[in-house]
Design a protein around this motif. Structure first.
Motif, mmCIF file in Angstrom:
data_model
loop_
_atom_site.group_PDB
_atom_site.id
_atom_site.type_symbol
_atom_site.label_atom_id
_atom_site.label_comp_id
_atom_site.label_asym_id
_atom_site.label_seq_id
_atom_site.Cartn_x
_atom_site.Cartn_y
_atom_site.Cartn_z
ATOM 1 N N LEU A 11 30.584 -15.154 -7.479
ATOM 2 C CA LEU A 11 29.545 -14.266 -8.005
ATOM 3 C C LEU A 11 28.967 -13.383 -6.896
ATOM 4 O O LEU A 11 28.716 -12.189 -7.107
ATOM 5 N N VAL A 12 28.761 -13.956 -5.706
ATOM 6 C CA VAL A 12 28.264 -13.158 -4.572
ATOM 7 C C VAL A 12 29.270 -12.047 -4.243
ATOM 8 O O VAL A 12 28.884 -10.887 -4.030
ATOM 9 N N THR A 13 30.562 -12.397 -4.218
ATOM 10 C CA THR A 13 31.607 -11.402 -3.937
ATOM 11 C C THR A 13 31.582 -10.287 -4.978
ATOM 12 O O THR A 13 31.661 -9.095 -4.649
ATOM 13 N N LYS A 14 31.395 -10.677 -6.237
ATOM 14 C CA LYS A 14 31.345 -9.688 -7.335
ATOM 15 C C LYS A 14 30.113 -8.793 -7.212
ATOM 16 O O LYS A 14 30.197 -7.566 -7.340
ATOM 17 N N LEU A 15 28.946 -9.391 -6.949
ATOM 18 C CA LEU A 15 27.698 -8.629 -6.857
ATOM 19 C C LEU A 15 27.680 -7.663 -5.669
ATOM 20 O O LEU A 15 26.949 -6.682 -5.678
ATOM 21 N N ASN A 30 12.591 -26.535 8.387
ATOM 22 C CA ASN A 30 13.927 -26.942 8.823
ATOM 23 C C ASN A 30 14.881 -25.752 8.939
ATOM 24 O O ASN A 30 16.098 -25.934 9.050
ATOM 25 N N GLN A 31 14.315 -24.536 8.891
ATOM 26 C CA GLN A 31 15.089 -23.292 9.081
ATOM 27 C C GLN A 31 16.215 -23.128 8.062
ATOM 28 O O GLN A 31 17.305 -22.658 8.377
ATOM 29 N N LEU A 32 15.922 -23.535 6.824
ATOM 30 C CA LEU A 32 16.903 -23.400 5.743
ATOM 31 C C LEU A 32 16.298 -22.656 4.569
ATOM 32 O O LEU A 32 15.096 -22.743 4.319
ATOM 33 N N ARG A 33 17.168 -21.955 3.852
ATOM 34 C CA ARG A 33 16.749 -21.261 2.634
ATOM 35 C C ARG A 33 17.672 -21.728 1.503
ATOM 36 O O ARG A 33 18.861 -21.411 1.489
ATOM 37 N N PRO A 34 17.157 -22.507 0.533
ATOM 38 C CA PRO A 34 18.014 -22.942 -0.576
ATOM 39 C C PRO A 34 18.381 -21.758 -1.468
ATOM 40 O O PRO A 34 17.543 -20.898 -1.733
ATOM 41 N N LEU A 35 19.622 -21.723 -1.899
ATOM 42 C CA LEU A 35 20.088 -20.670 -2.809
ATOM 43 C C LEU A 35 20.328 -21.250 -4.199
ATOM 44 O O LEU A 35 19.835 -20.739 -5.190
ATOM 45 N N VAL A 36 21.090 -22.338 -4.254
ATOM 46 C CA VAL A 36 21.347 -23.063 -5.513
ATOM 47 C C VAL A 36 20.673 -24.423 -5.397
ATOM 48 O O VAL A 36 20.763 -25.078 -4.358
ATOM 49 N N THR A 37 19.973 -24.864 -6.444
ATOM 50 C CA THR A 37 19.358 -26.195 -6.437
ATOM 51 C C THR A 37 19.719 -26.907 -7.737
ATOM 52 O O THR A 37 19.446 -26.389 -8.821
ATOM 53 N N LEU A 38 20.315 -28.080 -7.620
ATOM 54 C CA LEU A 38 20.743 -28.795 -8.821
ATOM 55 C C LEU A 38 20.443 -30.281 -8.768
ATOM 56 O O LEU A 38 20.569 -30.910 -7.712
ATOM 57 N N LEU A 47 22.783 -12.818 -2.672
ATOM 58 C CA LEU A 47 22.776 -14.275 -2.468
ATOM 59 C C LEU A 47 21.692 -14.944 -3.304
ATOM 60 O O LEU A 47 21.929 -15.978 -3.932
ATOM 61 N N VAL A 48 20.500 -14.342 -3.313
ATOM 62 C CA VAL A 48 19.385 -14.909 -4.088
ATOM 63 C C VAL A 48 19.683 -14.833 -5.585
ATOM 64 O O VAL A 48 19.496 -15.810 -6.327
ATOM 65 N N GLU A 49 20.173 -13.693 -6.033
ATOM 66 C CA GLU A 49 20.481 -13.511 -7.459
ATOM 67 C C GLU A 49 21.580 -14.476 -7.912
ATOM 68 O O GLU A 49 21.471 -15.120 -8.960
ATOM 69 N N ALA A 50 22.626 -14.587 -7.094
ATOM 70 C CA ALA A 50 23.732 -15.496 -7.438
ATOM 71 C C ALA A 50 23.265 -16.945 -7.432
ATOM 72 O O ALA A 50 23.705 -17.759 -8.253
ATOM 73 N N GLY A 51 22.345 -17.280 -6.509
ATOM 74 C CA GLY A 51 21.830 -18.645 -6.446
ATOM 75 C C GLY A 51 21.076 -19.036 -7.700
ATOM 76 O O GLY A 51 21.283 -20.114 -8.256
ATOM 77 N N GLU A 52 20.214 -18.133 -8.162
ATOM 78 C CA GLU A 52 19.440 -18.443 -9.380
ATOM 79 C C GLU A 52 20.347 -18.502 -10.601
ATOM 80 O O GLU A 52 20.236 -19.418 -11.429
ATOM 81 N N GLN A 53 21.265 -17.545 -10.723
ATOM 82 C CA GLN A 53 22.165 -17.533 -11.885
ATOM 83 C C GLN A 53 23.063 -18.774 -11.899
ATOM 84 O O GLN A 53 23.281 -19.394 -12.950
ATOM 85 N N THR A 54 23.568 -19.160 -10.718
ATOM 86 C CA THR A 54 24.428 -20.349 -10.641
ATOM 87 C C THR A 54 23.654 -21.610 -10.990
ATOM 88 O O THR A 54 24.165 -22.503 -11.669
ATOM 89 N N ARG A 76 21.150 -21.858 -13.062
ATOM 90 C CA ARG A 76 20.975 -21.878 -14.523
ATOM 91 C C ARG A 76 22.273 -22.232 -15.264
ATOM 92 O O ARG A 76 22.264 -22.967 -16.255
ATOM 93 N N GLU A 77 23.384 -21.693 -14.790
ATOM 94 C CA GLU A 77 24.661 -21.900 -15.483
ATOM 95 C C GLU A 77 25.279 -23.263 -15.157
ATOM 96 O O GLU A 77 25.830 -23.928 -16.032
ATOM 97 N N ALA A 78 25.194 -23.674 -13.886
ATOM 98 C CA ALA A 78 25.851 -24.920 -13.477
ATOM 99 C C ALA A 78 25.164 -26.145 -14.058
ATOM 100 O O ALA A 78 25.830 -27.134 -14.388
ATOM 101 N N CYS A 79 23.831 -26.109 -14.206
ATOM 102 C CA CYS A 79 23.155 -27.284 -14.789
ATOM 103 C C CYS A 79 23.649 -27.516 -16.210
ATOM 104 O O CYS A 79 23.821 -28.656 -16.645
#
Length: 347
Positions: free
Chosen positions: A56-60, A144-152, A266-273, A275-278
């Motif tokens: 999705l990131v590659t597509k966006l 911890n110097q991290l930014r979550p993109l996908v959370t499941l 990256l942010v858009e793909a993270g939120e969409q993924t 929603r869809e992956a859950c």
């Protein structure tokens, strides 16, 4: 045109070209991101989450961004992945916060038994508190110097039994030796009278067949992948005996170094993924449960009174967790409040 004029003209063209190469808007420089995980090739989590996210990131980004996949701990051990990603050894990684519970004690709030009804509710509530200034972003991921993109959240774990004991009530679980993953799950199992046994997943099958284990707490998708279905005799449905949270996260320094359009993708793909992956996991869990039932597992239908027993036990575990975290100087009370409010909002 004299030499001086030609020199100025060439300098002007050079400046334009230099500006173009420096500006992501003018020259879409190709970017390859290293996607790392601790999963064997073809694992369901990569197939349902990591792969769709990267595609999705590659597509966006119109193929401006591509990913190089490093599975099976090629870039580092699962327990070290959070730190390695923050340091830039990997760019985007599959990170299980509980593997680094010393650095991420607060994310366990979403793994408490009985805290959410279904996987999408848990996943989206966790997304809310770990993004856009949410308490887990500011108190846990950012430090911890991290930014979550996908959370499941993985599907809620169920009690699955290989014993021939006829289990009809909550009391019938008392004394049974049940495989757990430790932490809150051990507290929960003791609170309902069971005997928690920590054990690595590959050892479960033999222990169940030998009777050294009576059962386990697991998702049905995981049980199907280990082929437990043919030895399971009974199991629960629709309860939540705990779960596990995982993320696909990027190092904060790496994120800030990327062009704005890539950060946005990256942010858009993270939120969409998320929603869809859950939903994909929810559907997969139902299919796995149906398969195991077709192999002979009977569903344990607890009464309303028994469900109250579990509910009381689950609440007790949550209270103990909050007290313990508060005692360690971390905002357990605030995190629990924020997460339960997010759950109510996503119901």
């Amino acid at each position: 045109m004299n030499f001086h004029s030609r020199f100025l003209a060439c300098a002007s063209v050079g400046a334009v070209l230099l500006a173009a190469s420096a500006s992501p808007g003018l020259a879409q420089e190709k970017i390859t991101l290293r996607l790392a995980d601790s999963l064997p090739s073809g694992h369901v989590i990569h197939e349902l989450v990591g792969k769709p996210f990267s595609e999705l990131v590659t597509k966006l980004t119109n193929s401006q961004v591509t990913f190089q996949h490093f599975p099976a701990e090629q870039l580092g051990k699962a327990k070290d992945m959070a730190q390695l990603t923050a340091l830039g050894v990997a760019d985007v990684s599959y990170i299980v916060p509980s593997y680094s519970s010393d650095k991420f004690p607060l994310t366990a709030v979403a793994e408490l038994p009985g805290i959410f009804d279904n996987e999408c509710q848990g996943s989206l509530a966790f997304y809310k508190v770990s993004h856009n200034g949410g308490i887990l972003e500011t108190k846990e991921f950012a430090p911890n110097q991290l930014r979550p993109l996908v959370t499941l959240a993985l599907p809620a774990y169920q009690v699955q039994l290989a014993t021939s004991r006829d289990v009809k009530t909550a009391k019938d679980l008392e004394g049974l030796k049940i495989r757990t993953t430790g932490g809150a799950m051990d507290l929960m199992m003791r609170s309902i009278g069971g005997v928690p046994v920590r054990m690595a997943a590959p050892e479960i099958y033999e222990s169940l067949t030998r009777g050294t284990l009576d059962g386990l707490i697991f998702s049905y998708q995981s049980s199907a992948s280990y082929d437990f279905g043919k030895i399971l005799k009974s199991g629960t449905e629709g309860l939540n005996f705990g779960t596990a949270i995982f993320t696909y996260s990027i190092g904060e320094l790496k994120f800030k170094s990327l062009p704005e359009n890539v950060r946005k993708a990256l942010v858009e793909a993270g939120e969409q993924t998320t929603r869809e992956a859950c939903k994909r996991f929810e559907d997969g869990e139902k299919a796995a449960a149906d398969k195991i039932k077709s192999q002979g597992m009977k569903v344990i239908n607890f009464s309303a009174d028994d469900k109250k027993v579990f509910d009381t036990a689950f609440k007790s575990v949550a209270q103990d967790w909050v007290k313990d975290v508060d005692k360690r100087g971390k905002p357990g009370t605030d995190v629990f409040k924020a997460f339960t409010e997010a759950l109510a909002a996503t119901h």
